[in-house]
Design a protein around this motif. Structure first.
Motif, PDB file in Angstrom:
ATOM      1  N   LEU A  27       0.834  -1.204   0.000  1.00 26.47           N
ATOM      2  CA  LEU A  27       0.000   0.000   0.000  1.00 26.47           C
ATOM      3  C   LEU A  27       0.866   1.249   0.000  1.00 26.47           C
ATOM      4  O   LEU A  27       2.033   1.212   0.362  1.00 26.47           O
ATOM      5  CB  LEU A  27      -0.918  -0.003   1.223  1.00 26.47           C
ATOM      6  CG  LEU A  27      -1.872  -1.206   1.333  1.00 26.47           C
ATOM      7  CD1 LEU A  27      -2.611  -1.166   2.643  1.00 26.47           C
ATOM      8  CD2 LEU A  27      -2.851  -1.222   0.179  1.00 26.47           C
ATOM      9  N   GLY A  28       0.279   2.350  -0.385  1.00 28.49           N
ATOM     10  CA  GLY A  28       0.993   3.629  -0.368  1.00 28.49           C
ATOM     11  C   GLY A  28       1.529   4.036  -1.722  1.00 28.49           C
ATOM     12  O   GLY A  28       1.910   5.177  -1.916  1.00 28.49           O
ATOM     13  N   VAL A 263     -11.707   7.682  -5.380  1.00 29.89           N
ATOM     14  CA  VAL A 263     -10.336   7.894  -4.889  1.00 29.89           C
ATOM     15  C   VAL A 263     -10.334   8.857  -3.705  1.00 29.89           C
ATOM     16  O   VAL A 263      -9.665   8.626  -2.690  1.00 29.89           O
ATOM     17  CB  VAL A 263      -9.434   8.431  -6.027  1.00 29.89           C
ATOM     18  CG1 VAL A 263      -8.079   8.864  -5.483  1.00 29.89           C
ATOM     19  CG2 VAL A 263      -9.252   7.366  -7.104  1.00 29.89           C
ATOM     20  N   ILE A 264     -11.105   9.944  -3.830  1.00 34.70           N
ATOM     21  CA  ILE A 264     -11.209  10.927  -2.738  1.00 34.70           C
ATOM     22  C   ILE A 264     -11.866  10.298  -1.512  1.00 34.70           C
ATOM     23  O   ILE A 264     -11.436  10.499  -0.379  1.00 34.70           O
ATOM     24  CB  ILE A 264     -11.995  12.167  -3.205  1.00 34.70           C
ATOM     25  CG1 ILE A 264     -11.197  12.921  -4.276  1.00 34.70           C
ATOM     26  CG2 ILE A 264     -12.312  13.089  -2.038  1.00 34.70           C
ATOM     27  CD1 ILE A 264     -11.994  13.998  -4.986  1.00 34.70           C
ATOM     28  N   HIS A 265     -12.916   9.489  -1.741  1.00 39.97           N
ATOM     29  CA  HIS A 265     -13.635   8.835  -0.635  1.00 39.97           C
ATOM     30  C   HIS A 265     -12.718   7.902   0.152  1.00 39.97           C
ATOM     31  O   HIS A 265     -12.791   7.838   1.381  1.00 39.97           O
ATOM     32  CB  HIS A 265     -14.822   8.062  -1.194  1.00 39.97           C
ATOM     33  CG  HIS A 265     -15.409   7.081  -0.223  1.00 39.97           C
ATOM     34  ND1 HIS A 265     -16.242   7.456   0.807  1.00 39.97           N
ATOM     35  CD2 HIS A 265     -15.266   5.724  -0.112  1.00 39.97           C
ATOM     36  CE1 HIS A 265     -16.595   6.388   1.503  1.00 39.97           C
ATOM     37  NE2 HIS A 265     -16.027   5.328   0.956  1.00 39.97           N
ATOM     38  N   LYS A 266     -11.850   7.171  -0.536  1.00 37.28           N
ATOM     39  CA  LYS A 266     -10.987   6.192   0.137  1.00 37.28           C
ATOM     40  C   LYS A 266      -9.997   6.852   1.100  1.00 37.28           C
ATOM     41  O   LYS A 266      -9.493   6.206   2.019  1.00 37.28           O
ATOM     42  CB  LYS A 266     -10.243   5.358  -0.899  1.00 37.28           C
ATOM     43  CG  LYS A 266     -11.105   4.265  -1.523  1.00 37.28           C
ATOM     44  CD  LYS A 266     -10.264   3.282  -2.319  1.00 37.28           C
ATOM     45  CE  LYS A 266     -11.102   2.092  -2.740  1.00 37.28           C
ATOM     46  NZ  LYS A 266     -10.304   1.082  -3.457  1.00 37.28           N
ATOM     47  N   LYS A 267      -9.737   8.136   0.894  1.00 38.75           N
ATOM     48  CA  LYS A 267      -8.846   8.856   1.814  1.00 38.75           C
ATOM     49  C   LYS A 267      -9.448   8.908   3.219  1.00 38.75           C
ATOM     50  O   LYS A 267      -8.723   9.005   4.203  1.00 38.75           O
ATOM     51  CB  LYS A 267      -8.596  10.271   1.294  1.00 38.75           C
ATOM     52  CG  LYS A 267      -7.755  10.319   0.027  1.00 38.75           C
ATOM     53  CD  LYS A 267      -7.558  11.755  -0.455  1.00 38.75           C
ATOM     54  CE  LYS A 267      -6.727  11.804  -1.719  1.00 38.75           C
ATOM     55  NZ  LYS A 267      -6.537  13.196  -2.208  1.00 38.75           N
ATOM     56  N   GLU A 272      -6.293   9.818   5.525  1.00 36.69           N
ATOM     57  CA  GLU A 272      -5.342  10.681   4.818  1.00 36.69           C
ATOM     58  C   GLU A 272      -5.885  12.104   4.729  1.00 36.69           C
ATOM     59  O   GLU A 272      -6.880  12.369   4.059  1.00 36.69           O
ATOM     60  CB  GLU A 272      -5.108  10.113   3.413  1.00 36.69           C
ATOM     61  CG  GLU A 272      -4.041  10.834   2.626  1.00 36.69           C
ATOM     62  CD  GLU A 272      -3.828  10.210   1.259  1.00 36.69           C
ATOM     63  OE1 GLU A 272      -3.469  10.940   0.317  1.00 36.69           O
ATOM     64  OE2 GLU A 272      -4.032   8.981   1.134  1.00 36.69           O
ATOM     65  N   ARG A 273      -5.241  13.015   5.421  1.00 35.02           N
ATOM     66  CA  ARG A 273      -5.628  14.436   5.413  1.00 35.02           C
ATOM     67  C   ARG A 273      -4.368  15.263   5.195  1.00 35.02           C
ATOM     68  O   ARG A 273      -3.691  15.662   6.161  1.00 35.02           O
ATOM     69  CB  ARG A 273      -6.322  14.815   6.717  1.00 35.02           C
ATOM     70  CG  ARG A 273      -7.661  14.095   6.916  1.00 35.02           C
ATOM     71  CD  ARG A 273      -8.281  14.419   8.249  1.00 35.02           C
ATOM     72  NE  ARG A 273      -9.553  13.759   8.425  1.00 35.02           N
ATOM     73  CZ  ARG A 273     -10.730  14.283   8.099  1.00 35.02           C
ATOM     74  NH1 ARG A 273     -10.769  15.493   7.584  1.00 35.02           N
ATOM     75  NH2 ARG A 273     -11.845  13.617   8.296  1.00 35.02           N
ATOM     76  N   LEU A 274      -4.040  15.510   3.932  1.00 38.51           N
ATOM     77  CA  LEU A 274      -2.767  16.131   3.571  1.00 38.51           C
ATOM     78  C   LEU A 274      -2.796  17.651   3.620  1.00 38.51           C
ATOM     79  O   LEU A 274      -1.744  18.288   3.627  1.00 38.51           O
ATOM     80  CB  LEU A 274      -2.366  15.684   2.156  1.00 38.51           C
ATOM     81  CG  LEU A 274      -2.229  14.171   1.928  1.00 38.51           C
ATOM     82  CD1 LEU A 274      -1.877  13.891   0.474  1.00 38.51           C
ATOM     83  CD2 LEU A 274      -1.174  13.587   2.847  1.00 38.51           C
ATOM     84  N   PHE A 284      -7.601  18.456   6.144  1.00 36.61           N
ATOM     85  CA  PHE A 284      -8.628  18.074   5.195  1.00 36.61           C
ATOM     86  C   PHE A 284      -8.056  17.133   4.147  1.00 36.61           C
ATOM     87  O   PHE A 284      -6.859  17.173   3.847  1.00 36.61           O
ATOM     88  CB  PHE A 284      -9.216  19.315   4.508  1.00 36.61           C
ATOM     89  CG  PHE A 284      -9.842  20.294   5.455  1.00 36.61           C
ATOM     90  CD1 PHE A 284     -11.189  20.229   5.755  1.00 36.61           C
ATOM     91  CD2 PHE A 284      -9.076  21.268   6.082  1.00 36.61           C
ATOM     92  CE1 PHE A 284     -11.765  21.124   6.641  1.00 36.61           C
ATOM     93  CE2 PHE A 284      -9.640  22.163   6.965  1.00 36.61           C
ATOM     94  CZ  PHE A 284     -10.995  22.086   7.252  1.00 36.61           C
ATOM     95  N   SER A 285      -8.917  16.297   3.595  1.00 38.83           N
ATOM     96  CA  SER A 285      -8.479  15.344   2.570  1.00 38.83           C
ATOM     97  C   SER A 285      -8.456  15.972   1.180  1.00 38.83           C
ATOM     98  O   SER A 285      -7.817  15.456   0.272  1.00 38.83           O
ATOM     99  CB  SER A 285      -9.410  14.119   2.554  1.00 38.83           C
ATOM    100  OG  SER A 285     -10.753  14.513   2.322  1.00 38.83           O
TER     101      SER A 285
END
Length: 449
Positions: A27-28, A263-267, A272-274, A284-285
């Motif tokens: 992953l990643g 893709v956004i939802h899976k964050k 994941e909030r970059l 926020f994601s």
């Protein structure tokens, strides 16, 4: 597999199930996506299966994925060649039809009708252009007007991005897209809105933004004729008619109409909030959510202006909701409270309503410590402490804390009295005033009874 190997899940390769010294995280990066595409399996961080791959299998995955991409690219290239060949043959040997065939006439007839002959030749060339077929992508069935557009489009599926940014190494299909991207590094927002001063990297983004001021919506839904500002908004809206949501989250099984939305939802699942707020460190994601947060909570900038009443809003979504008051359009009541069964148009409204049952008040005023159920209630309350009055009357210049208060005040100047008593016909500027007036009639009915 015996129990001793089950205890060493984190040490074995997900592909070959062998215990190796050199293991790469699955992953990643793109490794998991490539493996899922090649083997048609599901991989996520909560599946309790090995999350590493050995170097040998990593090389094999990369090799087979590259081979798959090569096959796809070559197939696309061959199809483009065939289509181009067919197009050339069509131009060289146009298919005759009854409308375009010119009958050979005697010379004496040609002298009498020269204009008609020229008109017939022109019609023939026009029919050839009309009969030219559109080019259809075999992968996603998108229709394109030219063979060159089809070739460009195929790069989206093949993953080919030959134009690289020298600063961040991001790849692009077209050189023009790279040129637009470079403006983000140079901060070159040369396209400015004359109405609100907001600047944009691209001219087409400015054109779309100006429609938020003018209210122009030139694109209509073919099913319900609802107008939209951009073609992409029409495409998104069409999903409401077709119900097409082909992308499903393998963790919570929620479906989405677009891959990007998934893709956004899976964050959310990955935590994941970059994007971090420089003022309050809230994360926020998505970058757009951070920008909306900064405008709503910190700068109070309101770049989205209603073309009907000039009310300003910090987010596009708030402007859309406001415009519905003018158009009379209402969202369907899809969200139902499980406690009292009251219905709401958005999940956000339902979430705030549920707090009336739980008495949850998560938002606290940093001046007096008072708690509120909704952030908008707290923001409105804070203006009492700060003295902020950003809603100004265009008639007399008087300022107000709330847009609703300004709306009521303007009726003094316009003479508008929208609330009417059904008994005596008296009109009022506010609903509260009408309610107080109704008590007079109610008391009169009681005394007569």
């Amino acid at each position: 597999m015996n129990s001793s190997r089950l205890l060493e899940m984190e040490k074995i390769c997900r592909v070959c199930l062998l215990q190796k010294t050199k293991l790469t995280p699955l992953l990643g990066g793109r490794l998991a996506d490539m493996l899922m595409e090649l083997a048609a399996i599901n991989i996520h961080e909560h599946d309790d299966l090995p999350k590493v791959v050995c170097d040998t299998c990593t090389s094999e995955i990369n090799r087979w994925y590259a081979f798959m991409q090569q096959v796809r690219n070559n197939d696309s290239a061959l199809r483009c060649i065939i289509l181009e060949k067919q197009e050339v043959e069509k131009c060289q040997y146009p298919v005759p039809n009854n409308n375009s065939i010119l009958e050979k006439k005697p010379k004496h007839e040609e002298t009498f009708e020269p204009d008609k002959t020229r008109h017939s030749v022109r019609t023939s060339s026009q029919l050839t252009a009309i009969n030219t077929k559109t080019f259809i992508c075999d992968i996603c069935k998108k229709e394109l007007k030219t063979i060159h557009s089809l070739r460009r489009h195929f790069k989206i599926h093949s993953g080919e991005k030959p134009h690289k940014c020298a600063i961040c190494n991001k790849g692009f299909v077209e050189h023009g897209n790279l040129t637009k991207h470079l403006r983000k590094h140079t901060k070159d927002k040369k396209h400015q809105c004359n109405l609100c001063g907001l600047r944009f990297y691209e001219r087409n983004k400015l054109i779309i933004h100006i429609r938020t001021h003018t209210g122009e919506k030139p694109f209509k839904c073919k099913v319900c004729s609802r107008p939209f500002a951009t073609p992409s908004q029409v495409n998104i809206h069409m999903k409401s008619h077709t119900g097409d949501k082909p992308y499903t989250c393998d963790i919570c099984l929620k479906s989405f109409p677009y891959r990007g939305s998934l893709v956004i939802h899976k964050k959310i699942h990955r935590g994941e909030r970059l994007y971090s707020c420089p003022e309050c460190s809230k994360c926020f994601s998505q970058k757009v959510n951070l920008e909306s947060h900064i405008r709503t909570k910190h700068t109070h900038e309101c770049p989205f202006i209603c073309g009907e009443c000039n009310s300003a809003f910090p987010t596009k979504e708030q402007l859309k909701n406001h415009i519905r008051h003018h158009t009379g359009e209402k969202k369907p009541l899809k969200h139902i409270c499980t406690v009292c069964h009251k219905q709401f148009r958005t999940s956000g409204e339902l979430k705030i309503h549920i707090r009336t049952h739980t008495d949850e008040r998560p938002y606290q005023c940093d001046f007096c410590g008072k708690h509120f159920r909704a952030s908008s209630h707290m923001t409105s309350h804070r203006r009492i402490h700060t003295g902020e009055k950003r809603h100004i009357c265009k008639y007399c210049g008087k300022a107000f804390r709330e847009s609703s208060t300004l709306r009521i005040h303007v009726r003094i100047h316009t003479g508008e009295r929208p609330y009417c008593c059904q008994i005596c016909g008296a009109n009022f500027t506010q609903r509260n005033t009408l309610n107080m007036h109704m008590k007079i009639h109610n008391n009169a009915l009681k005394t007569t009874a």
